[in-house]
Motif scaffolding. Structure first.
Motif, PDB file in Angstrom:
ATOM      1  N   LEU A  77       0.853  -1.329  -0.021  1.00  0.00           N
ATOM      2  CA  LEU A  77       0.087   0.096   0.129  1.00  0.00           C
ATOM      3  C   LEU A  77       0.926   1.207   0.047  1.00  0.00           C
ATOM      4  N   VAL A  78       1.588   1.400   0.829  1.00  0.00           N
ATOM      5  CA  VAL A  78       2.660   2.350   1.052  1.00  0.00           C
ATOM      6  C   VAL A  78       4.111   2.323   1.572  1.00  0.00           C
ATOM      7  N   THR A  79       5.053   2.968   1.490  1.00  0.00           N
ATOM      8  CA  THR A  79       6.271   2.691   1.675  1.00  0.00           C
ATOM      9  C   THR A  79       6.709   4.093   2.326  1.00  0.00           C
ATOM     10  N   TRP A  80       7.405   4.186   3.584  1.00  0.00           N
ATOM     11  CA  TRP A  80       7.619   5.305   4.051  1.00  0.00           C
ATOM     12  C   TRP A  80       9.433   5.203   4.774  1.00  0.00           C
ATOM     13  N   ARG A  81       9.624   6.504   5.178  1.00  0.00           N
ATOM     14  CA  ARG A  81      10.885   6.542   5.864  1.00  0.00           C
ATOM     15  C   ARG A  81      10.803   6.607   7.107  1.00  0.00           C
ATOM     16  N   ALA A  82      11.518   6.048   8.192  1.00  0.00           N
ATOM     17  CA  ALA A  82      10.966   6.331   9.797  1.00  0.00           C
ATOM     18  C   ALA A  82      12.467   6.596  10.229  1.00  0.00           C
ATOM     19  N   SER A  83      12.379   7.420  11.167  1.00  0.00           N
ATOM     20  CA  SER A  83      13.557   7.739  12.191  1.00  0.00           C
ATOM     21  C   SER A  83      13.350   6.749  13.501  1.00  0.00           C
ATOM     22  N   VAL A  84      14.442   5.958  13.884  1.00  0.00           N
ATOM     23  CA  VAL A  84      14.288   4.996  14.834  1.00  0.00           C
ATOM     24  C   VAL A  84      14.929   5.529  16.005  1.00  0.00           C
ATOM     25  N   SER A  85      14.189   5.193  17.304  1.00  0.00           N
ATOM     26  CA  SER A  85      14.462   5.749  18.599  1.00  0.00           C
ATOM     27  C   SER A  85      14.205   4.413  19.599  1.00  0.00           C
ATOM     28  N   GLU A  86      15.130   4.559  20.507  1.00  0.00           N
ATOM     29  CA  GLU A  86      14.862   3.432  21.658  1.00  0.00           C
ATOM     30  C   GLU A  86      14.737   4.066  22.902  1.00  0.00           C
ATOM     31  N   PRO A  87      13.336   4.172  23.288  1.00  0.00           N
ATOM     32  CA  PRO A  87      13.047   4.864  24.832  1.00  0.00           C
ATOM     33  C   PRO A  87      13.898   3.796  25.713  1.00  0.00           C
ATOM     34  N   ALA A  88      14.247   4.489  26.888  1.00  0.00           N
ATOM     35  CA  ALA A  88      15.068   3.988  27.950  1.00  0.00           C
ATOM     36  C   ALA A  88      14.018   2.933  28.744  1.00  0.00           C
ATOM     37  N   PRO A  89      14.381   1.778  29.129  1.00  0.00           N
ATOM     38  CA  PRO A  89      13.272   0.995  29.856  1.00  0.00           C
ATOM     39  C   PRO A  89      13.030   1.588  31.189  1.00  0.00           C
ATOM     40  N   GLY A  90      11.649   1.799  31.232  1.00  0.00           N
ATOM     41  CA  GLY A  90      11.197   2.262  32.502  1.00  0.00           C
ATOM     42  C   GLY A  90      10.891   3.881  32.205  1.00  0.00           C
ATOM     43  N   SER A  91      11.144   4.559  31.070  1.00  0.00           N
ATOM     44  CA  SER A  91      10.889   5.663  30.809  1.00  0.00           C
ATOM     45  C   SER A  91       9.250   5.721  30.458  1.00  0.00           C
ATOM     46  N   PRO A  92       8.580   6.878  30.731  1.00  0.00           N
ATOM     47  CA  PRO A  92       7.185   6.975  30.124  1.00  0.00           C
ATOM     48  C   PRO A  92       6.804   6.426  28.825  1.00  0.00           C
ATOM     49  N   GLU A  93       7.723   6.883  27.963  1.00  0.00           N
ATOM     50  CA  GLU A  93       7.407   6.433  26.354  1.00  0.00           C
ATOM     51  C   GLU A  93       7.630   4.949  26.440  1.00  0.00           C
ATOM     52  N   TRP A  94       8.645   4.302  27.225  1.00  0.00           N
ATOM     53  CA  TRP A  94       8.784   3.068  27.098  1.00  0.00           C
ATOM     54  C   TRP A  94       7.644   2.094  27.630  1.00  0.00           C
ATOM     55  N   GLU A  95       7.086   2.621  28.773  1.00  0.00           N
ATOM     56  CA  GLU A  95       5.940   2.099  29.650  1.00  0.00           C
ATOM     57  C   GLU A  95       4.646   1.989  28.503  1.00  0.00           C
ATOM     58  N   PRO A 132       7.425  12.381   3.479  1.00  0.00           N
ATOM     59  CA  PRO A 132       6.280  11.998   2.568  1.00  0.00           C
ATOM     60  C   PRO A 132       6.551  10.581   2.345  1.00  0.00           C
ATOM     61  N   PRO A 133       5.524   9.933   2.011  1.00  0.00           N
ATOM     62  CA  PRO A 133       5.817   8.424   1.537  1.00  0.00           C
ATOM     63  C   PRO A 133       6.516   8.248   0.283  1.00  0.00           C
ATOM     64  N   LEU A 134       7.298   7.381  -0.004  1.00  0.00           N
ATOM     65  CA  LEU A 134       8.276   7.130  -0.956  1.00  0.00           C
ATOM     66  C   LEU A 134       7.287   6.635  -2.265  1.00  0.00           C
ATOM     67  N   PRO A 135       7.749   6.808  -3.435  1.00  0.00           N
ATOM     68  CA  PRO A 135       6.935   6.281  -4.505  1.00  0.00           C
ATOM     69  C   PRO A 135       6.789   4.739  -4.730  1.00  0.00           C
ATOM     70  N   LEU A 136       5.985   4.220  -5.055  1.00  0.00           N
ATOM     71  CA  LEU A 136       5.816   3.039  -5.159  1.00  0.00           C
ATOM     72  C   LEU A 136       6.760   2.372  -6.374  1.00  0.00           C
ATOM     73  N   PRO A 137       7.636   1.338  -6.360  1.00  0.00           N
ATOM     74  CA  PRO A 137       8.455   0.760  -7.245  1.00  0.00           C
ATOM     75  C   PRO A 137       7.567   0.137  -8.431  1.00  0.00           C
ATOM     76  N   ALA A 138       8.358   0.362  -9.868  1.00  0.00           N
ATOM     77  CA  ALA A 138       7.834  -0.357 -10.751  1.00  0.00           C
ATOM     78  C   ALA A 138       7.702  -1.793 -10.984  1.00  0.00           C
ATOM     79  N   GLY A 139       8.798  -2.429 -10.067  1.00  0.00           N
ATOM     80  CA  GLY A 139       8.842  -3.786  -9.850  1.00  0.00           C
ATOM     81  C   GLY A 139       8.222  -4.352  -8.783  1.00  0.00           C
ATOM     82  N   SER A 140       8.555  -5.799  -8.673  1.00  0.00           N
ATOM     83  CA  SER A 140       7.715  -6.505  -7.596  1.00  0.00           C
ATOM     84  C   SER A 140       8.770  -6.440  -6.339  1.00  0.00           C
TER      85      SER A 140
END
Length: 171
Positions: A77-95, A132-140
């Protein structure tokens, strides 16, 4: 501005409804199918521990490419770029992420002890859309499956065709 909102809505709705996403982290040779939850505007994943999914190429501060498939037809359906973050165990985001992940984790061997095990032995990651989402590729983009001990191929037992034929006759 309207285009940005539509892109954001497409990414969010498609990702929320899909049970699996395909993620390729920086430096990973291929994308992997991963289970996830959508929480507070990002994908949350748990893995890299005993009995959990591997998260190759995903590191705090890195980026990833996420491909979302249709739950109905299985097509991209869609392909998108993401930034990766790792919340610290026990932090509000992690919980908050663990509370959502715990509800979606199937067949967990340790039930209520799962969050403590994840804090000790696993990584919880947050993949937030970046751009923004990446364009869909032409191939499989079809690739050979990643080798795994879970995929075993054995010859069909000799009696199976006769057994199945007998079941069809009884109906």
């Amino acid at each position: 501005m309207t285009s940005e909102l539509l892109d954001q809505a497409l990414v969010e709705e498609a990702t929320k409804k899909s049970g699996l996403i395909w993620v390729r982290g920086d430096g990973a040779p291929a994308a992997r199918a991963l289970w996830h939850v959508w929480h507070e505007g990002a994908v949350c994943l748990v893995g890299d521990g005993p009995g959990e999914q591997p998260l190759p190429g995903l590191a705090d501060g890195g980026s990833a490419e996420v491909t979302v498939r249709s739950k109905d037809k299985g097509g991209r359906l869609v392909t998108w770029r993401a930034s990766v973050s790792e919340p610290a165990p026990g932090s509000p985001e992690w919980e908050a992420a663990v509370a959502e992940l715990k509800g979606k984790r199937l067949n967990a061997p340790d039930g209520e002890e799962m969050p403590a095990r994840w804090a000790r032995e696993c990584r919880v990651l947050r993949l937030a859309p970046a751009g923004p989402p990446l364009p869909l590729p032409a191939g499989s983009l079809a690739e050979r499956p990643v080798p795994s001990p879970a995929t075993t191929r054995r010859p069909v037992p000799a009696a199976l065709p006769r057994l199945l034929a007998g079941l069809r006759k009884k109906k």
